[in-house]
Write a protein that holds these residues in place. Sequence first.
Motif, PDB file in Angstrom:
ATOM      1  N   ALA A   1     -29.884  16.481  21.109  1.00 18.54           N
ATOM      2  CA  ALA A   1     -28.864  17.348  21.692  1.00 18.54           C
ATOM      3  C   ALA A   1     -27.535  16.970  21.061  1.00 18.54           C
ATOM      4  O   ALA A   1     -27.193  15.787  20.978  1.00 18.54           O
ATOM      5  N   SER A   2     -26.781  17.966  20.590  1.00 17.56           N
ATOM      6  CA  SER A   2     -25.551  17.660  19.855  1.00 17.56           C
ATOM      7  C   SER A   2     -24.459  17.082  20.757  1.00 17.56           C
ATOM      8  O   SER A   2     -23.652  16.266  20.322  1.00 17.56           O
ATOM      9  N   GLY A   3     -24.432  17.513  22.018  1.00 19.35           N
ATOM     10  CA  GLY A   3     -23.365  17.079  22.924  1.00 19.35           C
ATOM     11  C   GLY A   3     -23.664  15.773  23.632  1.00 19.35           C
ATOM     12  O   GLY A   3     -24.633  15.075  23.316  1.00 19.35           O
ATOM     13  N   LEU A   4     -22.824  15.438  24.616  1.00 21.29           N
ATOM     14  CA  LEU A   4     -22.954  14.181  25.346  1.00 21.29           C
ATOM     15  C   LEU A   4     -24.105  14.264  26.345  1.00 21.29           C
ATOM     16  O   LEU A   4     -24.136  15.148  27.196  1.00 21.29           O
ATOM     17  N   ALA A   5     -25.045  13.310  26.230  1.00 17.02           N
ATOM     18  CA  ALA A   5     -26.210  13.302  27.126  1.00 17.02           C
ATOM     19  C   ALA A   5     -26.494  11.902  27.647  1.00 17.02           C
ATOM     20  O   ALA A   5     -27.642  11.527  27.868  1.00 17.02           O
TER      21      ALA A   5
ATOM     22  N   ALA B   1      -9.096  13.320  22.170  1.00 12.63           N
ATOM     23  CA  ALA B   1     -10.258  14.197  22.362  1.00 12.63           C
ATOM     24  C   ALA B   1     -10.811  14.672  21.025  1.00 12.63           C
ATOM     25  O   ALA B   1     -12.025  14.736  20.835  1.00 12.63           O
ATOM     26  N   LYS B   2      -9.923  14.994  20.076  1.00 10.35           N
ATOM     27  CA  LYS B   2     -10.389  15.447  18.758  1.00 10.35           C
ATOM     28  C   LYS B   2     -11.130  14.335  18.029  1.00 10.35           C
ATOM     29  O   LYS B   2     -12.173  14.570  17.412  1.00 10.35           O
ATOM     30  N   ALA B   3     -10.610  13.104  18.106  1.00 17.61           N
ATOM     31  CA  ALA B   3     -11.272  11.979  17.445  1.00 17.61           C
ATOM     32  C   ALA B   3     -12.589  11.637  18.131  1.00 17.61           C
ATOM     33  O   ALA B   3     -13.555  11.209  17.474  1.00 17.61           O
ATOM     34  N   ALA B   4     -12.651  11.850  19.451  1.00 16.11           N
ATOM     35  CA  ALA B   4     -13.872  11.551  20.215  1.00 16.11           C
ATOM     36  C   ALA B   4     -15.016  12.497  19.883  1.00 16.11           C
ATOM     37  O   ALA B   4     -16.153  12.260  20.293  1.00 16.11           O
ATOM     38  N   GLN B   5     -14.734  13.551  19.099  1.00 19.05           N
ATOM     39  CA  GLN B   5     -15.807  14.447  18.645  1.00 19.05           C
ATOM     40  C   GLN B   5     -16.858  13.706  17.822  1.00 19.05           C
ATOM     41  O   GLN B   5     -17.990  14.171  17.712  1.00 19.05           O
ATOM     42  N   LEU B   6     -16.481  12.567  17.248  1.00 18.80           N
ATOM     43  CA  LEU B   6     -17.460  11.769  16.503  1.00 18.80           C
ATOM     44  C   LEU B   6     -18.661  11.422  17.376  1.00 18.80           C
ATOM     45  O   LEU B   6     -19.775  11.273  16.886  1.00 18.80           O
ATOM     46  N   GLU B   7     -18.446  11.298  18.684  1.00 15.90           N
ATOM     47  CA  GLU B   7     -19.555  11.091  19.602  1.00 15.90           C
ATOM     48  C   GLU B   7     -19.919  12.357  20.355  1.00 15.90           C
ATOM     49  O   GLU B   7     -21.101  12.645  20.557  1.00 15.90           O
ATOM     50  N   ALA B   8     -18.926  13.133  20.746  1.00 13.48           N
ATOM     51  CA  ALA B   8     -19.158  14.283  21.619  1.00 13.48           C
ATOM     52  C   ALA B   8     -19.908  15.412  20.921  1.00 13.48           C
ATOM     53  O   ALA B   8     -20.495  16.263  21.586  1.00 13.48           O
ATOM     54  N   SER B   9     -19.896  15.428  19.580  1.00 17.00           N
ATOM     55  CA  SER B   9     -20.616  16.467  18.834  1.00 17.00           C
ATOM     56  C   SER B   9     -21.338  15.829  17.649  1.00 17.00           C
ATOM     57  O   SER B   9     -20.707  15.455  16.657  1.00 17.00           O
ATOM     58  N   LYS B  10     -22.664  15.708  17.780  1.00 13.38           N
ATOM     59  CA  LYS B  10     -23.439  15.134  16.670  1.00 13.38           C
ATOM     60  C   LYS B  10     -23.355  16.023  15.433  1.00 13.38           C
ATOM     61  O   LYS B  10     -23.384  15.545  14.303  1.00 13.38           O
TER      62      LYS B  10
ATOM     63  N   ALA C   1     -13.697  12.329  25.780  1.00  7.77           N
ATOM     64  CA  ALA C   1     -13.938  13.679  25.258  1.00  7.77           C
ATOM     65  C   ALA C   1     -13.129  14.720  26.018  1.00  7.77           C
ATOM     66  O   ALA C   1     -12.784  15.773  25.474  1.00  7.77           O
ATOM     67  N   ALA C   2     -12.806  14.415  27.285  1.00  7.77           N
ATOM     68  CA  ALA C   2     -12.030  15.346  28.118  1.00  7.77           C
ATOM     69  C   ALA C   2     -10.521  15.226  27.884  1.00  7.77           C
ATOM     70  O   ALA C   2      -9.742  15.939  28.523  1.00  7.77           O
ATOM     71  N   GLY C   3     -10.108  14.321  26.990  1.00 12.29           N
ATOM     72  CA  GLY C   3      -8.699  14.239  26.621  1.00 12.29           C
ATOM     73  C   GLY C   3      -7.834  13.345  27.484  1.00 12.29           C
ATOM     74  O   GLY C   3      -6.618  13.513  27.546  1.00 12.29           O
ATOM     75  N   ILE C   4      -8.447  12.333  28.112  1.00  9.63           N
ATOM     76  CA  ILE C   4      -7.662  11.448  28.978  1.00  9.63           C
ATOM     77  C   ILE C   4      -6.560  10.715  28.211  1.00  9.63           C
ATOM     78  O   ILE C   4      -5.438  10.543  28.710  1.00  9.63           O
ATOM     79  N   VAL C   5      -6.862  10.316  26.971  1.00  7.65           N
ATOM     80  CA  VAL C   5      -5.860   9.597  26.164  1.00  7.65           C
ATOM     81  C   VAL C   5      -4.698  10.524  25.815  1.00  7.65           C
ATOM     82  O   VAL C   5      -3.525  10.142  25.909  1.00  7.65           O
ATOM     83  N   ASP C   6      -5.016  11.759  25.426  1.00 11.72           N
ATOM     84  CA  ASP C   6      -3.971  12.730  25.085  1.00 11.72           C
ATOM     85  C   ASP C   6      -3.041  12.960  26.272  1.00 11.72           C
ATOM     86  O   ASP C   6      -1.813  12.941  26.131  1.00 11.72           O
ATOM     87  N   ASP C   7      -3.639  13.173  27.452  1.00 14.07           N
ATOM     88  CA  ASP C   7      -2.845  13.525  28.634  1.00 14.07           C
ATOM     89  C   ASP C   7      -2.006  12.352  29.140  1.00 14.07           C
ATOM     90  O   ASP C   7      -0.835  12.524  29.494  1.00 14.07           O
ATOM     91  N   LEU C   8      -2.591  11.147  29.167  1.00 13.61           N
ATOM     92  CA  LEU C   8      -1.830   9.987  29.641  1.00 13.61           C
ATOM     93  C   LEU C   8      -0.718   9.626  28.651  1.00 13.61           C
ATOM     94  O   LEU C   8       0.402   9.304  29.055  1.00 13.61           O
ATOM     95  N   THR C   9      -1.037   9.697  27.363  1.00 19.39           N
ATOM     96  CA  THR C   9      -0.018   9.397  26.344  1.00 19.39           C
ATOM     97  C   THR C   9       1.145  10.377  26.449  1.00 19.39           C
ATOM     98  O   THR C   9       2.314   9.980  26.371  1.00 19.39           O
ATOM     99  N   ALA C  10       0.822  11.662  26.634  1.00 23.07           N
ATOM    100  CA  ALA C  10       1.878  12.682  26.767  1.00 23.07           C
ATOM    101  C   ALA C  10       2.746  12.424  27.990  1.00 23.07           C
ATOM    102  O   ALA C  10       3.937  12.765  28.001  1.00 23.07           O
TER     103      ALA C  10
END
Length: 307
Positions: free
Chosen positions: A149-153, A98-107, A79-88
């Motif tokens: 809770a909508s976010g990660l818990a 991070a955008k795709a991880a919203q499926l979990e990070a935001s209910k 959710a913090a964008g580790i894939v985006d940053d390492l890929t870049a």
Amino acid sequence: MAERVLVIGSGGREHALAWKLAQSPHVQQVLVAPGNAGTASCGKISNSAVNVSNHTILAQYCKDHNVALVVVGPEVPLAAGIVDDLTAAGVPCFGPSAKAAQLEASKSFSKSFMDRYGISTARWSSFTDPQEACSYIQGADFPALVVKASGLAAGKGVIVAKDKEEACQAVLDIMKDKAFGAAGDTVVVEELLEGEEVSCLCFSDGSTVAAMPPAQDHKRLLDGDKGPNTGGMGAYCPTPQVSGEMLQQIKTTVLQKTVDGMKEDGIPYVGVLYAGLMLTQQGPKVLEFNCRFGDPECQVSNHPPPK
């Protein structure tokens, strides 16, 4: 040529991933950051003290140590964008953006997504105001309610209420008392689904899916499915409740449909997609999505799929 792989995380899930990766003839060494006692020194596997939350330092570490692939275990770094940053930075990384991880990070995001693409789920509504949430609860015609809770818990932000009064109290606990911190800034209120819960995971390249054997995870703290939800109290795999025919149905109507929808939205989903499902009398319905291997499901999934 055998390669070096870095696994991010510290739980039993990461131990299972490292153990399996180490069995590959293509893998020379598996590093686990931060790892645990079980991954400290185990054949090809060893722990690393690299700072995984600083993606610039992590990327440089991967280059300095010739890491050919990073495999991310937990949801928080995804959710913090580790894939985006390492890929870049030119470091191959397995997991969703991070955008795709919203499926979990935001209910709230995932429930809206399911409604738009016709993926079967519980009736629901989301709120940022506790009074509005309580008014909705008082007027709901559901026989029982769940407050999330909508976010990660860490798998714990779900309260199954025995009545409307308890549901309203759950809203106040989450939104006013911050029982789950910022994860509860938005709450989702939905109908309680009845049935057996199963976990169906798949690998996705952004277009296609390959389903794993279904698992069943036990979340309630006490015997007899009583007590609060936990992050997981154990699992087994495969599950006799999910036949090969049902798994194919879930693959088509949930997993593939989700990957197709994300692609349509311009957010290709690459990595492991986890669908937590309730097997209701009306068929499988999605309780939640996770954007990674489940723990403990990952630890029990080394079995052939059901016939």
